[in-house]
Structure formats: C-alpha cells, structure tokens
Motif scaffolding. Structure first.
Motif, mmCIF file in Angstrom:
data_model
loop_
_atom_site.group_PDB
_atom_site.id
_atom_site.type_symbol
_atom_site.label_atom_id
_atom_site.label_comp_id
_atom_site.label_asym_id
_atom_site.label_seq_id
_atom_site.Cartn_x
_atom_site.Cartn_y
_atom_site.Cartn_z
ATOM 1 N N GLY A 1 -16.521 3.468 -11.720
ATOM 2 C CA GLY A 1 -15.872 1.920 -11.283
ATOM 3 C C GLY A 1 -14.819 2.111 -10.057
ATOM 4 O O GLY A 1 -14.585 3.208 -9.468
ATOM 5 N N SER A 2 -14.321 1.180 -9.614
ATOM 6 C CA SER A 2 -13.611 1.129 -8.500
ATOM 7 C C SER A 2 -11.991 1.193 -8.794
ATOM 8 O O SER A 2 -11.695 0.525 -9.938
ATOM 9 C CB SER A 2 -13.706 -0.112 -7.765
ATOM 10 N N ALA A 3 -11.167 1.689 -8.082
ATOM 11 C CA ALA A 3 -9.808 1.579 -8.436
ATOM 12 C C ALA A 3 -9.133 0.427 -7.714
ATOM 13 O O ALA A 3 -9.502 -0.102 -6.853
ATOM 14 C CB ALA A 3 -9.123 2.981 -7.809
ATOM 15 N N ALA A 4 -7.963 0.016 -8.321
ATOM 16 C CA ALA A 4 -7.334 -0.906 -7.916
ATOM 17 C C ALA A 4 -6.322 -0.542 -6.832
ATOM 18 O O ALA A 4 -5.883 0.802 -6.747
ATOM 19 C CB ALA A 4 -6.114 -1.399 -9.090
ATOM 20 N N ILE A 5 -6.035 -1.331 -5.858
ATOM 21 C CA ILE A 5 -5.250 -0.783 -4.458
ATOM 22 C C ILE A 5 -3.966 -1.667 -4.990
ATOM 23 O O ILE A 5 -3.747 -2.651 -4.571
ATOM 24 C CB ILE A 5 -6.125 -1.174 -3.225
ATOM 25 N N LEU A 6 -2.824 -0.512 -4.597
ATOM 26 C CA LEU A 6 -1.494 -1.132 -4.538
ATOM 27 C C LEU A 6 -0.914 -0.860 -3.276
ATOM 28 O O LEU A 6 -1.191 0.028 -2.491
ATOM 29 C CB LEU A 6 -0.824 -0.330 -5.627
ATOM 30 N N LEU A 72 -3.047 -4.621 -14.934
ATOM 31 C CA LEU A 72 -3.798 -3.345 -14.861
ATOM 32 C C LEU A 72 -4.135 -2.949 -16.093
ATOM 33 O O LEU A 72 -5.435 -2.701 -16.444
ATOM 34 C CB LEU A 72 -2.907 -2.436 -14.313
ATOM 35 N N LEU A 73 -3.305 -3.224 -17.261
ATOM 36 C CA LEU A 73 -3.861 -3.025 -18.625
ATOM 37 C C LEU A 73 -4.885 -4.023 -19.124
ATOM 38 O O LEU A 73 -5.594 -3.759 -19.521
ATOM 39 C CB LEU A 73 -2.573 -3.290 -19.401
ATOM 40 N N ALA A 74 -4.460 -5.421 -18.612
ATOM 41 C CA ALA A 74 -5.622 -6.451 -18.878
ATOM 42 C C ALA A 74 -6.868 -6.051 -18.317
ATOM 43 O O ALA A 74 -7.817 -6.411 -18.867
ATOM 44 C CB ALA A 74 -5.073 -7.677 -18.446
ATOM 45 N N ASP A 75 -6.844 -5.662 -16.899
ATOM 46 C CA ASP A 75 -8.191 -5.470 -16.383
ATOM 47 C C ASP A 75 -9.001 -4.093 -17.188
ATOM 48 O O ASP A 75 -9.975 -4.160 -17.121
ATOM 49 C CB ASP A 75 -7.817 -4.629 -14.894
ATOM 50 N N LEU A 76 -8.293 -3.194 -17.493
ATOM 51 C CA LEU A 76 -8.693 -2.083 -18.210
ATOM 52 C C LEU A 76 -9.261 -2.620 -19.494
ATOM 53 O O LEU A 76 -10.245 -1.962 -19.823
ATOM 54 C CB LEU A 76 -7.515 -0.946 -18.660
ATOM 55 N N ALA A 77 -8.620 -3.352 -20.250
ATOM 56 C CA ALA A 77 -9.183 -3.834 -21.526
ATOM 57 C C ALA A 77 -10.230 -4.552 -21.387
ATOM 58 O O ALA A 77 -11.323 -4.273 -22.154
ATOM 59 C CB ALA A 77 -8.007 -4.529 -22.228
ATOM 60 N N ALA A 78 -10.573 -5.318 -20.190
ATOM 61 C CA ALA A 78 -11.804 -6.110 -19.837
ATOM 62 C C ALA A 78 -12.849 -5.020 -19.628
ATOM 63 O O ALA A 78 -13.834 -5.477 -20.140
ATOM 64 C CB ALA A 78 -11.363 -7.101 -18.907
ATOM 65 N N ARG A 79 -12.571 -4.116 -19.064
ATOM 66 C CA ARG A 79 -13.615 -3.124 -18.516
ATOM 67 C C ARG A 79 -14.195 -2.328 -19.780
ATOM 68 O O ARG A 79 -15.271 -2.281 -20.127
ATOM 69 C CB ARG A 79 -12.941 -2.073 -17.387
ATOM 70 N N ARG A 80 -13.211 -2.098 -20.798
ATOM 71 C CA ARG A 80 -13.831 -1.427 -21.897
ATOM 72 C C ARG A 80 -14.484 -2.300 -22.708
ATOM 73 O O ARG A 80 -15.182 -1.934 -23.526
ATOM 74 C CB ARG A 80 -12.268 -0.954 -22.567
ATOM 75 N N ALA A 81 -13.992 -3.523 -22.808
ATOM 76 C CA ALA A 81 -14.774 -4.600 -23.417
ATOM 77 C C ALA A 81 -16.343 -4.869 -23.107
ATOM 78 O O ALA A 81 -16.919 -5.741 -23.563
ATOM 79 C CB ALA A 81 -14.070 -5.541 -24.028
#
Length: 85
Positions: A1-6, A72-81
C-alpha cells in the motif's frame, strides 16, 4: 500500500533560523544555507495528504494533530475492511 504524506508548516523564516542556530549551534550562514536547500513549504504542502500548521498556538497545533491522527486511523480501518481508499 501507499503511505500518507504529512507536511508541517512551521514558523516564519527568521524564527526558523533562530531555532536552528539555538538547537544546532550553527552559524547564521549555515542555517540560511540549510533552510535554502529545503523544498519550499508551499511545494511540500501541495504534495502532502495532510498539513499541520504549527506556527500558531500550541493548542491549535495539538487539535490539528488529533484531527490527522483520527483521519489516519479511519483510513487504516477502511484498508483493513477492504474498502476502497
């Protein structure tokens, strides 16, 4: 996957230079050269997924950090789902 850029938007250049000199013990010329060698803040922000502006009050910076953390937590949860990003 791709990483978020801050990206963090920091203080004005004169404040940035003073902090760099105090932290690293470098000369004003060295600090100026180091700052000049970096990508402009506007370019970093344009490429970033999330931008945190830490030039204001600490409470505002903390609010922004919490907001990005929740995203970021929401994005992670969506990826896991298995949901599309």
């Amino acid at each position: 996957g791709s990483a978020a850029i801050l990206s963090w938007e920091g203080p004005e250049p004169d404040v940035q230079m003073a902090r760099l000199i105090a932290r690293d013990g470098c000369t004003q010329a060295d600090a100026r050269a180091r700052i000049a060698s970096q990508m402009p803040v506007a370019d970093k922000a344009q490429r970033a997924d999330y931008v945190i502006d830490n030039s204001g009050p600490r409470a505002e910076t903390e609010r922004q950090v919490r907001e990005v953390y929740r995203a970021l937590l929401a994005d992670l949860a969506a990826r896991r789902a298995g949901a599309p990003r």
